[in-house]
Enzyme design. Structure first.
Site, PDB file in Angstrom:
ATOM      1  N   HIS A   1       0.846  -1.210   0.000  1.00  0.00           N
ATOM      2  CA  HIS A   1       0.000   0.000   0.000  1.00  0.00           C
ATOM      3  C   HIS A   1       0.875   1.250   0.000  1.00  0.00           C
ATOM      4  CE1 HIS A   1      -3.963   2.017   0.867  1.00  0.00           C
ATOM      5  NE2 HIS A   1      -3.076   3.011   0.959  1.00  0.00           N
TER       6      HIS A   1
ATOM      7  N   HIS B   1       1.548   5.386  -2.169  1.00  0.00           N
ATOM      8  CA  HIS B   1       1.081   6.432  -3.097  1.00  0.00           C
ATOM      9  C   HIS B   1       2.302   7.057  -3.755  1.00  0.00           C
ATOM     10  CE1 HIS B   1      -3.194   6.494  -1.755  1.00  0.00           C
ATOM     11  NE2 HIS B   1      -2.636   5.955  -0.682  1.00  0.00           N
TER      12      HIS B   1
ATOM     13  N   GLN C   1      -9.525   8.991  -5.780  1.00  0.00           N
ATOM     14  CA  GLN C   1      -9.279   9.676  -4.497  1.00  0.00           C
ATOM     15  C   GLN C   1     -10.471  10.519  -4.031  1.00  0.00           C
ATOM     16  OE1 GLN C   1      -5.979  10.542  -2.277  1.00  0.00           O
ATOM     17  NE2 GLN C   1      -7.922  10.691  -1.202  1.00  0.00           N
TER      18      GLN C   1
ATOM     19  N   HIS D   1      -9.400   1.527  -0.333  1.00  0.00           N
ATOM     20  CA  HIS D   1      -9.264   2.343   0.873  1.00  0.00           C
ATOM     21  C   HIS D   1     -10.618   2.252   1.574  1.00  0.00           C
ATOM     22  CE1 HIS D   1      -5.712   4.048  -1.012  1.00  0.00           C
ATOM     23  NE2 HIS D   1      -5.469   4.778   0.068  1.00  0.00           N
TER      24      HIS D   1
ATOM     25  N   GLU E   1     -11.392   4.397   6.234  1.00  0.00           N
ATOM     26  CA  GLU E   1     -10.246   5.095   6.829  1.00  0.00           C
ATOM     27  C   GLU E   1     -10.773   6.308   7.583  1.00  0.00           C
ATOM     28  OE1 GLU E   1      -7.278   6.560   4.121  1.00  0.00           O
ATOM     29  OE2 GLU E   1      -5.827   6.945   5.715  1.00  0.00           O
TER      30      GLU E   1
ATOM     31  N   ASP F   1       2.053   3.241   2.944  1.00  0.00           N
ATOM     32  CA  ASP F   1       1.127   4.300   2.545  1.00  0.00           C
ATOM     33  C   ASP F   1       1.831   5.553   2.013  1.00  0.00           C
ATOM     34  OD1 ASP F   1      -1.367   5.326   2.031  1.00  0.00           O
ATOM     35  OD2 ASP F   1      -1.985   5.566   4.093  1.00  0.00           O
TER      36      ASP F   1
HETATM   37 FE   FE2 Z   1      -3.543   5.081   1.049  1.00  0.00          FE
END
Ligand code: FE2
Length: 421
Positions: free
Chosen positions: A55, A57, A150, A208, A211, A307
């Site tokens: 995971h 970005h 996103q 995701h 969260e 992340d």
């Molecule tokens: Fe993430």
């Protein structure tokens, strides 16, 4: 005759073995006397399969401070900052930052990364950039790209269309962010929609999911239902799942068997969860990490993800999956020797399982491994030690000198190692 021979290392299970490599494959493991074109002396050192991050970005990495620092430290300010940056960052800038990050990763023995790519803006420059990075680093680092809406699948006009465009461009995995849709119902509908897209195309699915600190964010329940309905099993992963931290225990006692039944996996991200969650609390402040040990007790595969590194959400990070496991170990209170050893397994074997990789230190496996200046997995977690050598697909791709401290103390040795095991 091997192309490369790693001599005398200790494997994570404690056995001492040589590893003979021919081409890009492990040819033999055991006491090996055959000659080799190149030899790595790993006597007394831990030799592990490479670290894996399920995971990340990478479109946002190494952008900390752009366009400005996240003053509140919250997830939502991070999303807003990224919303500005993604429209001014060029493809070349994103590629340069990501390739630099991949250099860091290789030096730390991190050789496979699943990275979510924001598909929100219609220009899809992040997708273009990450596809280029994936091709560029492919000889030594495996990237999996996730089409990640996103700003929500339905919350923007072209959210759904852009996920499909990204998949057509070659992105590997279907994403999702149900807790960020406008309503609980639209969040649930986004999961039904995305599960069908993944199932119809035979793709993996990584969401995701929940969260948030909101205990009523129960999208993981719908996700597990859709995974079961379409038989996605271990091809599906729930990332973060932080709301489970705050859920009512009785509800969780119903939820965990449903997640286990689905066969899906879970990816908490302890560095980020401990810093972003609980920000609206006074005291006591919630940790915001999902129920790791409880899921593992149910047989649900749980890995550790990183992340973020130096981006709008996280101001630190080094591409070291041992930092991630170290934080996870603390926050989840996994301090028994067997639990600490499991934390090491989570950032190696379990993460590889989640990503569906060809992986392991057995004959026939792809020849990728890391030599650490530690004797055991638990000592590696304690020290986060130097990666003395990194081999990717049969080639030595990184080395680092052993870094022992020099002392100038009367009556004491002049060299000191932190190793103890
Ligand atoms: Fe993430």
């Amino acid at each position: 005759m091997f192309d490369l021979l790693v001599k005398g290392g200790r494997l994570p299970d404690g056995t001492v073995a040589d590893i003979g490599i021919t081409g890009d494959r492990i040819a033999a493991v055991g006491r090996l006397d055959a000659p080799a074109a190149q030899v790595i002396d790993a006597t007394g050192d831990l030799v592990a399969p490479p670290f894996v991050d399920p995971h990340f970005h990478m479109d946002a990495t190494l952008s900390y401070g752009l366009p400005r620092v996240n003053a509140s430290g919250t997830l939502l300010e991070g999303i807003n900052l990224w919303g500005e940056l993604r429209d001014i960052a060029t493809v070349d800038e994103m590629v340069a930052r990501a390739v630099t990050y991949c250099d860091w990763a290789v030096s730390m023995g991190l050789l496979a990364i699943r990275t979510h790519v924001d598909t929100t803006p219609d220009h899809l420059r992040g997708v273009e950039a990450m596809l280029e990075v994936k091709a560029r680093v492919a000889p030594y680092l495996d990237l999996q790209l996730v089409a990640f809406p996103q700003d929500g699948l339905y919350r923007t006009k072209t959210g759904r269309e852009n996920v499909l465009r990204a998949l057509e461009m070659g992105v590997d995995v279907v994403g999702g962010i149900p807790h960020f849709e406008r309503t609980m119902e639209e969040g649930a509908e986004s999961l039904r929609d995305l599960a069908r897209i993944a199932a119809d195309r035979g793709l993996m699915w990584d969401v995701h999911c929940d969260e948030t600190d909101d205990p009523m964010s129960r999208h993981v329940e719908t996700m597990a239902r859709e995974v079961t309905r379409h038989g996605l099993g271990g091809r599906a992963a729930g990332s973060h799942l932080t709301s489970m931290h705050s859920m009512d225990n009785y509800y969780v006692s119903k939820l965990l068997p449903l997640i286990a039944e689905s066969g899906m996996t879970a990816i908490p991200n302890p560095l980020i969860n401990i810093t972003l969650q609980g920000r609206h609390d006074t005291y006591p402040k919630r940790r915001g990490l999902t129920r790791v040990k409880e899921m593992q007790a149910m047989g649900i595969p749980v890995g550790w993800g990183q992340d973020c590194v130096l981006d709008p959400w996280y101001s630190l990070g080094t591409a070291d999956m041992l930092d991630v496991a170290f934080m996870g170990l603390h926050v989840a209170q996994m301090t028994h020797p067997s639990e600490m050893a499991r934390c090491f397994t989570m950032v190696t074997e379990t993460n590889a399982q989640i990503m569906g990789l060809d992986y392991g230190l057995r004959p026939g496996c792809v020849a990728s491994l890391v030599v650490l200046d530690a004797a055991t997995p638990v000592e590696a977690l304690r020290l986060r030690p130097d990666r003395l050598a990194v081999v990717s697909k049969g080639k030595l791709v990184a080395t680092r000198a052993r870094n022992d401290a020099r002392l100038t103390l009367p009556g004491r040795p002049d060299r000191m190692t932190r190793r103890h095991a």
